[in-house]
Design an enzyme around this catalytic site. Structure first.
Site, PDB file in Angstrom:
ATOM      1  N   ARG A   1       0.836  -1.210   0.000  1.00  0.00           N
ATOM      2  CA  ARG A   1       0.000   0.000   0.000  1.00  0.00           C
ATOM      3  C   ARG A   1       0.866   1.253   0.000  1.00  0.00           C
ATOM      4  O   ARG A   1       0.547   2.245  -0.667  1.00  0.00           O
ATOM      5  CB  ARG A   1      -0.940  -0.038   1.204  1.00  0.00           C
ATOM      6  CG  ARG A   1      -2.030  -1.096   1.070  1.00  0.00           C
ATOM      7  CD  ARG A   1      -3.089  -0.983   2.143  1.00  0.00           C
ATOM      8  NE  ARG A   1      -2.739  -1.644   3.376  1.00  0.00           N
ATOM      9  CZ  ARG A   1      -3.163  -2.848   3.744  1.00  0.00           C
ATOM     10  NH1 ARG A   1      -3.951  -3.546   2.939  1.00  0.00           N
ATOM     11  NH2 ARG A   1      -2.814  -3.368   4.908  1.00  0.00           N
TER      12      ARG A   1
ATOM     13  N   PHE B   1     -12.401  -4.485  -5.075  1.00  0.00           N
ATOM     14  CA  PHE B   1     -12.313  -5.409  -3.936  1.00  0.00           C
ATOM     15  C   PHE B   1     -11.665  -4.668  -2.758  1.00  0.00           C
ATOM     16  O   PHE B   1     -10.759  -5.169  -2.111  1.00  0.00           O
ATOM     17  CB  PHE B   1     -11.499  -6.655  -4.293  1.00  0.00           C
ATOM     18  CG  PHE B   1     -11.932  -7.351  -5.555  1.00  0.00           C
ATOM     19  CD1 PHE B   1     -12.960  -8.281  -5.538  1.00  0.00           C
ATOM     20  CD2 PHE B   1     -11.305  -7.075  -6.772  1.00  0.00           C
ATOM     21  CE1 PHE B   1     -13.355  -8.923  -6.702  1.00  0.00           C
ATOM     22  CE2 PHE B   1     -11.687  -7.711  -7.937  1.00  0.00           C
ATOM     23  CZ  PHE B   1     -12.721  -8.641  -7.900  1.00  0.00           C
TER      24      PHE B   1
ATOM     25  N   ASP C   1     -16.604  -2.533  -3.503  1.00  0.00           N
ATOM     26  CA  ASP C   1     -16.613  -3.841  -2.862  1.00  0.00           C
ATOM     27  C   ASP C   1     -18.054  -4.334  -2.811  1.00  0.00           C
ATOM     28  O   ASP C   1     -18.992  -3.538  -2.798  1.00  0.00           O
ATOM     29  CB  ASP C   1     -16.038  -3.760  -1.446  1.00  0.00           C
ATOM     30  CG  ASP C   1     -15.670  -5.123  -0.893  1.00  0.00           C
ATOM     31  OD1 ASP C   1     -14.504  -5.535  -1.080  1.00  0.00           O
ATOM     32  OD2 ASP C   1     -16.531  -5.787  -0.305  1.00  0.00           O
TER      33      ASP C   1
ATOM     34  N   ASN D   1     -20.844  -5.859  -7.244  1.00  0.00           N
ATOM     35  CA  ASN D   1     -20.053  -7.030  -7.595  1.00  0.00           C
ATOM     36  C   ASN D   1     -18.927  -6.536  -8.497  1.00  0.00           C
ATOM     37  O   ASN D   1     -19.183  -5.973  -9.567  1.00  0.00           O
ATOM     38  CB  ASN D   1     -20.931  -8.052  -8.314  1.00  0.00           C
ATOM     39  CG  ASN D   1     -20.166  -9.275  -8.758  1.00  0.00           C
ATOM     40  OD1 ASN D   1     -19.175  -9.185  -9.480  1.00  0.00           O
ATOM     41  ND2 ASN D   1     -20.622 -10.438  -8.353  1.00  0.00           N
TER      42      ASN D   1
ATOM     43  N   ASP E   1      -7.328  -6.061  -5.801  1.00  0.00           N
ATOM     44  CA  ASP E   1      -6.864  -6.800  -4.623  1.00  0.00           C
ATOM     45  C   ASP E   1      -7.979  -7.733  -4.145  1.00  0.00           C
ATOM     46  O   ASP E   1      -8.558  -7.537  -3.067  1.00  0.00           O
ATOM     47  CB  ASP E   1      -6.463  -5.818  -3.521  1.00  0.00           C
ATOM     48  CG  ASP E   1      -5.870  -6.531  -2.303  1.00  0.00           C
ATOM     49  OD1 ASP E   1      -5.365  -7.665  -2.473  1.00  0.00           O
ATOM     50  OD2 ASP E   1      -5.929  -5.962  -1.197  1.00  0.00           O
TER      51      ASP E   1
ATOM     52  N   CYS F   1      -3.753 -13.316  -3.481  1.00  0.00           N
ATOM     53  CA  CYS F   1      -3.350 -13.933  -2.214  1.00  0.00           C
ATOM     54  C   CYS F   1      -3.651 -15.427  -2.214  1.00  0.00           C
ATOM     55  O   CYS F   1      -3.629 -16.068  -1.158  1.00  0.00           O
ATOM     56  CB  CYS F   1      -4.037 -13.244  -1.036  1.00  0.00           C
ATOM     57  SG  CYS F   1      -5.832 -13.355  -1.068  1.00  0.00           S
TER      58      CYS F   1
END
Length: 387
Positions: free
Chosen positions: A206, A222, A244, A270, A291, A331
């Site tokens: 970040r 997201f 989000d 969405n 992300d 992730c």
């Protein structure tokens, strides 16, 4: 102490430094034990390999604690926590960090996150669960937090034969903790938020967007509680739109923006659908940040996850102005860095986008990586410029 005898040639994994031994690698166990006990690990020829937690109910049956002939007691765990904390004080912000990262700190399945003066603790295997009381005392002695809260409401505990639970372990813990990350205040819901309440692993990534966003229009998809969005606003973006699917998460994001005096627009959509809608509207941004949560928790669902990553990256690239930047993250542990970049290249080809890689990043220093254990490196963050 019971002895776990490995099958022939299976000691190679231990010699390589990997901290896990699977149930199928064990030939037999000699001596009495209870699941979660510490046992000696032996080669098929009787050679000493180390000591480990043993749980025959788990596919990861042995979690290595040490390859030395040393006693595993409270003093052993105290030394390990001290070393983990010394590492954080050297390489991380002690007021906002993962204080213990499980196998990477040679404390199997123990996760401790620090938000200001509060610790959030997870014990994710039966062996470390048996030492939970002692570990709370050790954490209080070494780190001296105001309180420790347990967030063991994670399905992985079922694989170890354990129940899910949450609750206060020590001291006092407020419903929301005011934590400062990179100069920005965040209200962390340690009792009910996702995982331990906040995703600390992206902290350094970040901060890395500062050179990209100055004076620009930023889209953060997201965005969850708005961590990337708030950083973009703090670093001088002209406009920031955070998107989000969770209105509940966005309420926290809006509150985080308010307490910092930052101007960010948050909208509930969405993200897959909204990326397509923005593309149809021919919207353009100077920086697009992707992300998403992990698209797969299993190797069997990998192909579907890769399709998802390709879709959002293709849409994201189309929304970036020429000369602008795409910040794309994954992730998903089962998506390797090589596979992730391959998907980005496929998306660039299909969208007829020319990209150059500014930087390829991973998780912060407080989430250290064991070279012998690829599982400890899970976060990918590619910063790319559209040329």
């Amino acid at each position: 102490m019971a002895k776990a005898i490995l099958r022939k040639t299976r000691e190679t994994r231990v010699h390589s430094g990997h901290p896990w031994v699977f149930l199928s690698d064990i030939d037999h166990v000699e001596g009495g034990f209870e699941p979660g006990d510490v046992v000696e690990v032996m080669s098929s020829k009787g050679g000493f390999l180390g000591r480990a937690f043993y749980n025959p109910k788990s596919q990861i049956a042995l979690r290595m604690l040490t390859t030395k002939d040393e006693i595993v007691d409270a003093g052993f765990f105290h030394r390990r926590v001290e070393r983990a904390w010394a590492y954080r004080k050297r390489f991380a912000d002690p007021m906002s960090c993962r204080a213990v990262f499980a196998e990477s700190d040679f404390l199997p399945a123990l996760v401790v996150d620090k938000f200001a003066d509060v610790l959030v603790m997870q014990t994710l295997c039966l062996g470390i669960e048996k030492w939970k009381r002692e570990l709370v005392e050790i954490l209080n002695d070494v780190i001296r937090p105001a309180g420790i809260y347990e967030r063991n409401d994670v399905p992985v505990r079922r694989l170890e034969g354990m129940e899910q639970m949450t609750g206060l372990l020590s001291g006092q813990v407020p419903d929301r903790v005011d934590m400062v990350e990179n100069g920005i205040h965040f209200l962390v819901d340690v009792k009910n938020g996702q995982k331990t309440g906040f995703f600390l692993d992206q902290k350094e990534n970040r901060a890395a967007i500062a050179p990209l966003v100055q004076g620009g229009d930023v889209l953060d998809c997201f965005c969850h509680n708005g961590s990337f969005s708030l950083h973009a606003a703090k670093y001088g973006a002209r406009s920031v739109l955070g998107v989000d699917i969770s209105e509940e998460a966005l309420e926290v994001a809006r509150e985080n923006a308010r307490i910092n005096g930052l101007n960010v627009d948050f909208e509930a959509h969405n993200c897959f659908d909204h990326l397509r809608a923005l593309t149809g509207e021919k919207r353009q941004f100077d920086v697009v940040i992707l992300d998403p949560p992990a698209f797969t928790k299993t190797r069997s669902a990998l192909e579907g996850a890769l399709r998802g990553y390709k879709e959002i990256n293709l849409r994201g690239m189309k929304l970036v102005r020429e000369g602008g930047f795409l910040v794309s993250c994954s992730c998903s542990q089962h998506v390797s860095p090589e596979k992730f970049m391959e998907v980005i290249n496929q998306a660039a080809r299909d969208s007829r986008t020319k990209l150059r890689l500014v930087e390829f990043r991973t998780q912060g220093h407080d989430h250290p990586i064991l070279p012998a254990s690829p599982e400890t490196q899970y976060l990918k963050c590619a910063i790319l410029q559209k040329c």
